[in-house]
Design a protein around this motif. Structure first.
Motif, PDB file in Angstrom:
ATOM      1  N   VAL A   1       1.070  -1.318  -0.022  1.00  0.00           N
ATOM      2  CA  VAL A   1      -0.031  -0.014  -0.132  1.00  0.00           C
ATOM      3  C   VAL A   1       0.673   1.335   0.045  1.00  0.00           C
ATOM      4  CG1 VAL A   1      -1.536   1.407   1.374  1.00  0.00           C
ATOM      5  CG2 VAL A   1      -2.013  -1.246   1.164  1.00  0.00           C
ATOM      6  N   PHE A   2       1.934   1.407   0.992  1.00  0.00           N
ATOM      7  CA  PHE A   2       2.850   2.616   1.061  1.00  0.00           C
ATOM      8  C   PHE A   2       3.548   2.680  -0.185  1.00  0.00           C
ATOM      9  CE2 PHE A   2       1.594   1.432   5.492  1.00  0.00           C
ATOM     10  CZ  PHE A   2       0.477   2.513   5.606  1.00  0.00           C
ATOM     11  N   ALA A   3       4.141   1.457  -0.704  1.00  0.00           N
ATOM     12  CA  ALA A   3       5.004   1.670  -1.770  1.00  0.00           C
ATOM     13  C   ALA A   3       4.375   2.124  -3.052  1.00  0.00           C
ATOM     14  CB  ALA A   3       5.434  -0.040  -2.160  1.00  0.00           C
TER      15      ALA A   3
ATOM     16  N   GLU B   1      10.137   3.849  -7.547  1.00  0.00           N
ATOM     17  CA  GLU B   1      10.896   2.423  -7.687  1.00  0.00           C
ATOM     18  C   GLU B   1      12.326   2.662  -7.418  1.00  0.00           C
ATOM     19  OE1 GLU B   1      10.504   0.715 -11.452  1.00  0.00           O
ATOM     20  OE2 GLU B   1       8.609   1.470 -11.945  1.00  0.00           O
ATOM     21  N   GLU B   2      13.139   3.724  -7.503  1.00  0.00           N
ATOM     22  CA  GLU B   2      14.562   3.807  -6.855  1.00  0.00           C
ATOM     23  C   GLU B   2      14.468   3.867  -5.685  1.00  0.00           C
ATOM     24  OE1 GLU B   2      12.742   5.919  -8.928  1.00  0.00           O
ATOM     25  OE2 GLU B   2      13.569   8.150  -8.645  1.00  0.00           O
ATOM     26  N   TYR B   3      13.454   4.070  -4.736  1.00  0.00           N
ATOM     27  CA  TYR B   3      13.588   3.913  -3.362  1.00  0.00           C
ATOM     28  C   TYR B   3      12.834   2.894  -2.804  1.00  0.00           C
ATOM     29  CZ  TYR B   3      15.212   8.704  -4.330  1.00  0.00           C
ATOM     30  OH  TYR B   3      15.858   9.567  -4.878  1.00  0.00           O
ATOM     31  N   GLU B   4      12.823   1.747  -3.732  1.00  0.00           N
ATOM     32  CA  GLU B   4      12.127   0.492  -3.162  1.00  0.00           C
ATOM     33  C   GLU B   4      10.585   0.314  -3.194  1.00  0.00           C
ATOM     34  OE1 GLU B   4      13.846  -1.383   0.266  1.00  0.00           O
ATOM     35  OE2 GLU B   4      16.112  -0.300  -0.077  1.00  0.00           O
ATOM     36  N   GLY B   5       9.988   1.363  -3.731  1.00  0.00           N
ATOM     37  CA  GLY B   5       8.413   1.515  -3.954  1.00  0.00           C
ATOM     38  C   GLY B   5       8.280   0.805  -5.187  1.00  0.00           C
ATOM     39  N   VAL B   6       7.063   1.126  -5.783  1.00  0.00           N
ATOM     40  CA  VAL B   6       6.592   0.628  -7.194  1.00  0.00           C
ATOM     41  C   VAL B   6       6.069   1.770  -8.068  1.00  0.00           C
ATOM     42  CG1 VAL B   6       5.733  -1.621  -6.109  1.00  0.00           C
ATOM     43  CG2 VAL B   6       4.245   0.187  -6.297  1.00  0.00           C
ATOM     44  N   GLY B   7       6.572   3.046  -7.826  1.00  0.00           N
ATOM     45  CA  GLY B   7       6.397   4.162  -8.763  1.00  0.00           C
ATOM     46  C   GLY B   7       4.761   4.704  -8.073  1.00  0.00           C
TER      47      GLY B   7
END
Length: 339
Positions: free
Chosen positions: A52-54, A59-65
């Motif tokens: 949810v928080f991703a 993406e470059e910070y371990e999220g999904v954009g």
């Protein structure tokens, strides 16, 4: 316009609904409101595991954009289950730290936000004298001097546990714990880019708030429909009365009109669309709360009855991240506006 979720988005909503249903969120909300955050932090971690928080982290910070539509899907479910904690503020902080030029800050904080290891709350100019859930947040961000128009501003951060007992104030929603901001802190950034980050934070916060309010309204409607089918007067269910049906139909129509505005705003992310979505969703949720309270009767006023958890949330969300009047001004003026 009619917005339909694709199969992946629908499955995501069902997974989150199943997780929150099994978590017994009313008990978690009551513990959170009493100052016991253990169950809430555990639920926070499980929500983060679903990504949810991703959805608000590059993406470059371990999220999904940046995935605003999926974020709206998730926050409808968070609202439907009255999940406690600074969920909107965490999204706003992620947007603020994702501002170009803040790479050093994003690298420092956003991986923890995406994974759920770091709970973040934020206080922005014009947002009132308190910070939400400052007693539990690992990171408290505060902006001074900057507005939404790219003005000069300063971004401060306070980290770790508070020293001494937190100064918690009463709120319309007992699970929304309002705290006096921590004094001092570390100066993280300064300049006009802080103001630009504030504008992004407000946009994402309004989307998350609108989606959450929509979920709150849907939960109130579902619970009220179930109740009027069980409650009987004159030997018949009160749900069979025409006046009761009219009130429920009005609530349903308002929520269904708000739904496409929320998802349309998630597609465009335009300030005026986001403000319109927040007004529509929050006003629909508030009207549904009033209907729910009237149709439940005296039991609806009791804090022990679970309905109260959604009633307070509907009232609180109506005023945060832009009052109805402020958001209508944005719609008419086409700008970001105050909040």
């Amino acid at each position: 316009m009619r917005f339909l979720l694709d199969d992946e988005q629908t499955a995501f909503a069902r997974s989150l609904d199943g997780l929150l249903t099994a978590a017994d969120t009313p008990a978690v909300v009551r513990s959170w409101g009493a100052g016991d955050h253990a169950a809430g932090r555990a639920l926070w971690s499980r929500i983060a595991e679903l990504g949810v928080f991703a959805l608000a982290v590059p993406e470059e910070y371990e999220g999904v954009g940046a995935r605003p539509v999926e974020l709206a899907v998730a926050f409808v479910e968070l609202g439907r289950h009255a999940v406690p904690g600074p969920v909107v503020e965490t999204v706003a902080a992620a947007a603020l730290l994702s501002e170009p030029g803040f790479a050093h800050l994003a690298k420092r904080f956003l991986p923890g936000v995406a994974s759920g290891e770091t709970v973040v709350t934020v206080a922005l100019p014009g947002g009132g004298p308190y910070v939400l859930d400052g007693d539990v947040a690992d990171v408290e961000l505060r902006v001074t001097g900057g507005g939404c128009g790219g003005e000069e501003g300063q971004l401060w951060g306070a980290f770790g546990s508070r020293e001494g007992a937190p100064d918690v104030r009463r709120s319309l929603d007992p699970a929304r714990r309002l705290c006096v901001p921590r004094s001092g802190g570390e100066l993280l950034a300064a300049g006009p880019r802080v103001g630009a980050g504030v504008a992004d934070a407000v946009r994402w916060a309004r989307l998350a708030t609108a989606a959450q309010a929509l979920g709150v309204g849907l939960a109130l409607l579902d619970r009220t429909v179930a109740y009027v089918k069980q409650r009987r007067q004159f030997g018949v269910p009160v749900g069979s009365f025409q006046a009761v049906r009219h009130r429920l139909a009005d609530a349903k129509i308002a929520l269904e009109f708000a739904r496409p505005l929320v998802f349309g705003a998630a597609v465009s992310m335009e300030p005026a669309d986001l403000a319109a979505a927040k007004v529509a969703a929050c006003e629909a949720a508030y009207a549904t709360a009033r209907t729910a309270l009237q149709l439940h009767g005296a039991i609806g006023y009791t804090a022990e009855y679970d309905l109260s958890l959604w009633l307070g949330r509907a009232r609180a969300l109506r005023c945060v991240w832009g009052s109805p009047g402020e958001c209508r001004g944005v719609v008419l003026g086409g700008g970001v506006g105050g909040w």
